[in-house]
Scaffold this motif. Structure first.
Motif, PDB file in Angstrom:
ATOM      1  N   UNK B  29       8.565  -1.005  -5.889  1.00  0.00           N
ATOM      2  CA  UNK B  29       7.990  -2.335  -5.655  1.00  0.00           C
ATOM      3  C   UNK B  29       7.552  -2.456  -4.209  1.00  0.00           C
ATOM      4  N   UNK B  30       8.449  -2.020  -3.318  1.00  0.00           N
ATOM      5  CA  UNK B  30       8.115  -2.115  -1.897  1.00  0.00           C
ATOM      6  C   UNK B  30       6.938  -1.211  -1.553  1.00  0.00           C
ATOM      7  N   UNK B  32       4.510  -0.157  -3.459  1.00  0.00           N
ATOM      8  CA  UNK B  32       3.243  -0.676  -3.978  1.00  0.00           C
ATOM      9  C   UNK B  32       2.846  -1.940  -3.230  1.00  0.00           C
ATOM     10  N   UNK B  33       3.838  -2.745  -2.932  1.00  0.00           N
ATOM     11  CA  UNK B  33       3.548  -4.000  -2.236  1.00  0.00           C
ATOM     12  C   UNK B  33       2.915  -3.743  -0.880  1.00  0.00           C
ATOM     13  N   UNK B  34       3.513  -2.809  -0.137  1.00  0.00           N
ATOM     14  CA  UNK B  34       2.972  -2.543   1.205  1.00  0.00           C
ATOM     15  C   UNK B  34       1.618  -1.860   1.110  1.00  0.00           C
TER      16      UNK B  34
END
Lengths: 1139, 139
Positions: B29-30, B32-34
């Protein structure tokens, strides 16, 4: 050198480093005040040379870093300003010693130093020194800045001399080899005479001179030197210094291109204000840096043609930085240099808005290994990475690193975890995850942002705030998490979150107040609008019996006249207005008012909502909170919130209040766009009295008439029966009852109803007003049911006509006295027809009690109490057939009624004092009643109801009194006597009516001075003249006549023989024929004659009528000429007379 | 083969995310988020005038120590992100492209479903199985 200075930027290469340090005991705040004043002198314009000297101040600098000063001169500490407190002259020598020892630390590199002494009282015996300044106190030191400027100028002089010294040193005989600390041992034993070595020395020296030129403000010279150095060093593969030379070249170019600086606001460097003429151009460039970045050529070309040739373009700067960094990367010990170069390059790229390349530099910087870093250094490193990512617009990446930094603050290896710092850093990451702590931002529209990472962050905030020892914050964050992330939480997570929330709130209950953090951040309150979710809000009207009504005619003109149209199909209001729309009904002060909410529980477990109450404004309102427990994943669930308005006025329901999991929330409806409501403003009117109604009859729950009733009673009656209903009205309110009105309305019955259904006398009740609270008043209502008693057509067949004509001319037979009741009973045709008569009919009426009192009455309001009266009417008797028989008298007639008992009981019927007629169940008998004929015209005109023919109403007076009494034949119960009245009203048909009607021509026959009718026997004496008078009274509307009347005497032998040959027994005195002239309406005419009876006997006089008005038009009906036949008994004349 | 595949809405919230080591999903998640930062940067770098001809495939967004992150943006600004193991050197750019193309086609099918509300998370089985086929087998 192990500690990188992350704040460095390219233009720091042109600064000289000055360390400002306290000596001895200096209060920290005082020191920093002085430090700030010193630091404000960041740029000094040198008088003669039009050059600027930039100064970088540090209050802390590692001597270890100072050793790299030859490598890059801006790392070299060249100035020292010491700040000290010296109270008396005695302390002075000691202070001076300390100053000197401090100078020793940076002694090798210092150009000059100063000592600022504060607080000295009195004189120092020693001679005046240039490097010491005395001030009486920290506040009173006006010329500190001036002194610092002087100091800087002295540094400049040294710098300039060094630069000239090195630059002109062209002998090349013995150029010392400059080297960085870790290189020193590498060069031991190297051949110093080799060409290679010399070149290396030259190159390094060139680079050094370039540094000095840059510091001294000679940008152009610096560029030239750097270029030469690059060439020299490249040829000898001295990569570290080549890197430094390239970086110097980049720095000089950056300084040239971006006079505004690349550090941004973060470094705290004040943008240098225009101080000289040279600055004006810089300022101009600063305002349009875009022009530079776009084409890489300075717009102000005229003055810079010569310079630009050596200067690197923006693209080249980055290329050279890359190259430099790659060279630095070859040396493990130059990690700090490499890292700092990366940071500087990123800042330049940020200015150039080339985020992608900047991110590559940063990515590289992440991997630079600086050996064992302390936790604090790690935090610093992550923070600066975050800051740089922020600078290039990578907010998510920035937030990511900030979060890593925050986590580093509380890493398990740290003995004293810095939860406060962690929390503060976490808060700073919020914008990067597009998260704000205001629940309002989430209420509108769809969720924004990445729920999974947002949730994680919120969890961390909760944990950090808890470890900080601030449970209030944890509760707030947890509430926020639950409120905004509800849709994304799994069932298991929902349970965990709520459990921990309950744990926290047991220590610190959550509320609606705004939490303010020490650094000024405000945490707005979180209202649980989703626990439970409200779908609709509906204000409920009061129960029917308590609803206030506006007195008509009073203030009726305050109708809303927003539109000039009476009706418009265009609905003007929007949804928002709807919320503020006023509702038609009113609430009453002091009465419990209700608001219905449709709620549902989105949680996978039972939700306990406590203290759920209404939030209102406008009126003092006492909300009565409710507690409810909603089952897991419940569907829509109605919840009624109640409260009592204590004052009158307009009340607005703004929202509701809940307490869930120990968190109280005020949910305002305006923040909930998904809630349906039909208006939230309602008028509260002043208090009204309140009546409670009880009746003597059993209550009925079923509603009868359309519309709502407060209560209703039901009773079963036989047709014709009368029942008393006692109504008790008790004032259970708090106001006096001042007015009471009663009205009734029969509703939608198809049955024809005769007489008044409900009747009452209100006077007694009204006399007891005003009614104090707690008192009661009673009212008796008579229920009279009198439906149609006619039996319909099919019963007619069942009774044989006994042959008596009802249509013929009047028959004046003495036989027709009273018709004997017929003995035989006719069995009914079939069972089915019987059920027709047993059909129970219903009659319904609504009684309305209007009452008012107290303050509400003044405002013109009243209340309605309605009582439904439901009567099931069982058939009692039917008049299956009606006919008339003429009576012996012309003014009377017989009414023949076939009475049918449709009940299952025996009943007796009596009429007009006749003898009782006993009817068994389902028996039909005929009864005759003698009634007086009557004149329609004398009766009052019908005034109430329009009936099919007007006559039946007029017949009201002529009611058949049929008393029906029956004995209950059931065995167990004692006999109950019930009685009622039956009316023939509906039974009489046109034909019968005609017979009951008096003829418009009224004939009066007077014999011997006495009025004579059929059944009256007039006496007279033989031989005496008997005067006969016939009087005609015309009651018709037209003139009648002329008529001729002939009197014919005859004797009836009672055997069917009538003897008209009486010429010798009776003689007329005068004519036996009378002539009557035209009689006008309402007038009368009298004919006189006389008779003489010659023998005794019973004689009859038949007055024959002959219409002489032939040719006058219409014939008058024969029934109009109902002249009585006269019966005269001629008696013996008295002896004396005969003698 | 990918270790994580994500579909991100125009408003930058995930419509679909799936990763192979399920236990450490948050890490992806992190990641992809960044990566969205880079995606945004790459989109904005292409001028507005060029928006029509812009290539949908963004290429490698950024490498991390363990993974390589690739991006793809549809014309309606829906982002696809594929995270691949960086040790997997056999994975060529062309293969990544074809994976994105397949992903895009499948996503178009999802959008064509009249019962799918744009903006909802994707729960299509067909999409799921297609993604599974592109993922590294957990074994």
């Amino acid at each position: 050198m192990s500690v990188p200075d992350y704040m460095q930027c390219a233009e720091d290469h042109q600064t000289v480093l000055v360390v400002v340090q306290p000596v001895g005991i200096v209060p920290e705040d005082q020191f920093f005040r002085i430090y700030k004043r010193i630091a404000s002198v960041a740029q000094v314009s040198i008088r003669d040379s039009q050059r600027n000297l930039y100064i970088r101040y540090r209050h802390h600098y590692l001597p270890e870093n100072n050793e790299w000063g030859d490598f890059q001169t801006h790392r070299k500490v060249v100035g020292l300003i010491s700040v000290t407190t010296c109270g008396s002259a005695k302390e002075w020598p000691q202070t001076l010693d300390r100053f000197h020892s401090q100078k020793e630390v940076f002694g090798a590199t210092l150009y000059d130093s100063r000592l600022l002494v504060f607080g000295l009282q009195g004189e120092i015996a020693e001679q005046q020194r240039t490097d010491v300044a005395f001030y009486s106190s920290y506040e009173d030191c006006p010329n500190v800045e001036k002194r610092v400027e002087d100091f800087v100028e002295s540094i400049f002089i040294v710098l300039e001399s060094k630069r000239l010294d090195r630059a002109t040193d062209k002998s090349g005989d013995k150029i010392p080899l400059l080297c960085v600390p870790f290189e020193k041992k590498d060069f031991v034993g190297l051949d110093t005479d080799s060409r290679h070595y010399k070149k290396r020395c030259q190159g390094r020296m060139r680079k050094h001179v370039g540094d000095l030129c840059l510091q001294a403000g000679m940008l152009q010279d610096a560029l030239v030197h750097y270029h030469m150095a690059v060439e020299l060093l490249r040829s000898v593969n001295d990569f570290l210094w080549l890197g430094a030379a390239l970086e110097g070249l980049c720095s000089a170019s950056v300084i040239f291109h971006y006079p505004g600086g690349t550090a941004g606001k973060a470094s705290g460097r004040k943008p240098s204000l225009a101080q000289g003429q040279g600055q004006a151009a810089d300022a101009g460039k600063r305002h349009r840096p875009g022009a530079l970045t776009a084409n890489g050529i300075s717009a102000d070309t005229s003055s810079e043609i010569g310079r630009a040739k050596n200067c690197l373009g923006p693209e080249d700067i980055i290329e050279k930085y890359k190259e430099a960094i790659s060279y630095y990367g070859k040396y493990k010990n130059a990690g700090v240099i490499e890292l700092e170069a990366c940071v500087k390059a990123v800042r330049v790229l940020a200015i150039q808005k080339r985020a992608m390349e900047a991110s590559e530099f940063l990515q590289n910087a992440v991997y630079i290994n600086l050996g064992q870093l302390s936790e604090e250094e790690k935090i610093q490193r992550y923070s600066i990475l975050s800051e740089l990512y922020h600078l290039i617009g990578f907010h998510r990446k920035s937030a990511f690193f900030k979060r890593v930094a925050a986590m580093q603050c509380v890493a398990p290896t740290i003995p004293e975890p810095g939860w406060r710092a962690c929390y503060k850093l976490l808060l700073e990451t919020l914008p990067g995850y597009s998260l704000s702590l205001d629940p309002k931002d989430f209420s509108k529209g769809s969720h924004c942002g990445w729920a999974a990472v947002q949730m994680r962050l919120l969890h961390e905030l909760v944990y950090a705030s808890r470890r900080m020892g601030n449970p209030g914050l944890s509760v707030r964050h947890l509430s926020f998490l639950l409120q905004t992330m509800l849709d994304f939480l799994s069932d298991q997570e929902k349970k965990e979150v709520t459990q921990s929330l309950e744990n926290y709130t047991s220590k610190c209950p959550g509320g609606m107040e705004v939490l303010t953090l020490p650094d000024g951040l405000k945490l707005p309150p979180v209202a649980f609008t989703k626990l439970p979710i409200i779908r609709s809000v509906k204000l409920l009207d009061l129960p029917v019996s308590l609803r206030p009504h506006k007195q008509k005619g009073l203030l009726e003109n305050n109708m809303s006249t927003k539109s000039p149209f009476i009706y418009s199909p265009i609905i003007m209001h929007t949804r928002g207005e709807e919320r503020n729309k006023k509702i038609e009904f009113q609430w009453v002060q002091g009465e419990v008012c209700e608001v219905q909410l449709m709620v549902y529980n989105p949680m996978p477990f039972e939700l306990r909502v406590e203290h759920m109450g209404l939030l209102t404004s406008g009126v003092e309102f006492e909300a009565l909170p409710a507690a409810l427990s909603l089952p897991a994943e419940s569907g829509l669930y109605p919840v009624t919130l109640v409260g009592v308005p204590r004052t009158a006025g307009n009340i607005t329901v703004n929202g509701y209040h809940t307490s869930v999991f120990g968190v109280t929330s005020d949910c305002l409806l305006e923040g909930l766009p998904s809630v349906l409501t039909s208006g939230c403003v309602v008028e509260v009117i002043p208090s009204l009295p309140r009546l409670q109604l009880s009746t003597s009859l059993p209550r009925m729950t079923r509603n009868l008439c359309p519309g709502e009733l407060s209560s209703s009673v039901s009773v079963q009656l036989f047709n014709g029966e009368t029942q008393h209903l006692t109504i008790t009205l008790e004032n259970i309110g708090s106001e006096d009852l001042e007015t009471l009105e009663v009205a009734s309305k029969t509703c939608n019955t198809k049955e024809k109803l005769f007489g008044e259904f409900l009747s009452w006398d209100l006077d007694e009740a009204v006399s007891q007003l005003p009614l104090k609270p707690g008192q009661s008043v009673t009212l008796t209502v008579n229920i009279k049911v009198r439906l149609d008693f006619s039996g319909g057509e099919n019963l007619l067949q069942d009774l044989n006509d006994d042959g008596i004509s009802v249509t013929g001319l009047p028959i004046s037979s003495p036989l027709r006295q009273v018709l004997k009741p017929r003995a035989e009973t006719k069995p009914l045709g079939s069972e089915s027809s019987k059920t027709d008569y047993n059909h129970v009919k219903t009659l319904e009426a609504v009684m309305t009690f209007k009452y008012s009192g107290g303050a509400g009455k003044v405002e013109g309001y009243y209340r309605d109490l309605t009582l439904g009266v439901h009567v099931d009417i069982e058939p009692s008797v039917f008049f299956t057939r009606v006919s008339t028989l003429p009576a012996t008298r012309t003014r009377q007639c017989h009414l023949l009624l076939d009475v049918f008992n449709s009940t299952e009981h025996e009943l007796t019927v009596s009429a007009n004092n006749n003898q009782d007629l006993v009817l068994h169940a389902s028996e039909c008998q005929r009864m005759a009643i003698q009634v007086d004929k009557f004149d329609f015209d004398t009766l009052p005109q019908p005034d109430q109801e329009a009936l099919r023919y007007t006559n039946p109403k007029l017949l009201e007076e002529e009611r058949l009194h049929a008393q029906a009494s029956m004995i209950n034949s059931t065995l167990a119960h004692p006999s109950v006597r019930r009685q009622g009245e039956a009316s023939v009203e509906g039974v009489l048909n046109q034909l019968v009516l005609e017979h009951l009607q008096l003829a418009p021509l009224q004939w009066d026959v007077v014999v011997n001075g006495k009025p004579c009718d059929c059944d009256i026997i007039a006496d007279c004496r033989v031989g005496d003249a008997v005067p006969l008078e016939v009087k005609l009274t015309n009651r018709s509307k037209n003139a009648v006549g002329p008529f001729a009347l002939t009197v014919v005497p005859f004797q009836d032998y009672q055997n069917g023989v009538q003897n008209y040959a009486l010429q010798d027994a009776v003689t007329f005195i005068g004519s036996n024929t009378f002539y009557i002239d035209t009689v006008k309406p309402t007038e009368n005419s009298v004919c006189m004659g006389a008779l003489l009876f010659l023998y005794t006997g019973d004689f009859y006089l038949n007055i024959k009528f002959q219409d002489d008005s032939a040719g006058q038009g219409k014939e008058l009906p024969p029934s109009w000429f109902g002249l009585p036949s006269v019966h005269i008994k001629a008696l013996e004349a008295p002896i004396e007379a005969g003698a | 083969m990918a270790v994580c595949i994500a579909v991100i809405a125009k408003e930058n919230y995930p419509l679909y995310i799936r990763s192979v080591p399920v236990q450490n999903e948050l890490k992806f998640h992190y990641t992809v988020h960044t990566s969205l930062d880079v995606v945004e940067e790459k989109i904005s770098a292409v001028g507005k005038a060029m928006a029509d001809q812009r290539e949908l495939y963004l290429g490698l967004l950024y490498p991390t120590e363990d993974y390589k992150v690739y991006g793809y943006v549809t014309n309606s600004k829906v982002k696809f992100v594929i995270v691949a193991d960086s040790s997997n050197t056999s994975l060529r750019d062309n293969e990544i492209r074809s994976m994105f193309r397949k992903l895009h086609n499948s996503f178009t099918d999802v959008m064509c479903n009249p019962f799918y509300n744009p903006g909802d998370t994707i729960q299509s089985k067909a999409f799921d199985s297609m993604v599974s086929a592109m993922m590294v087998q957990a074994s």
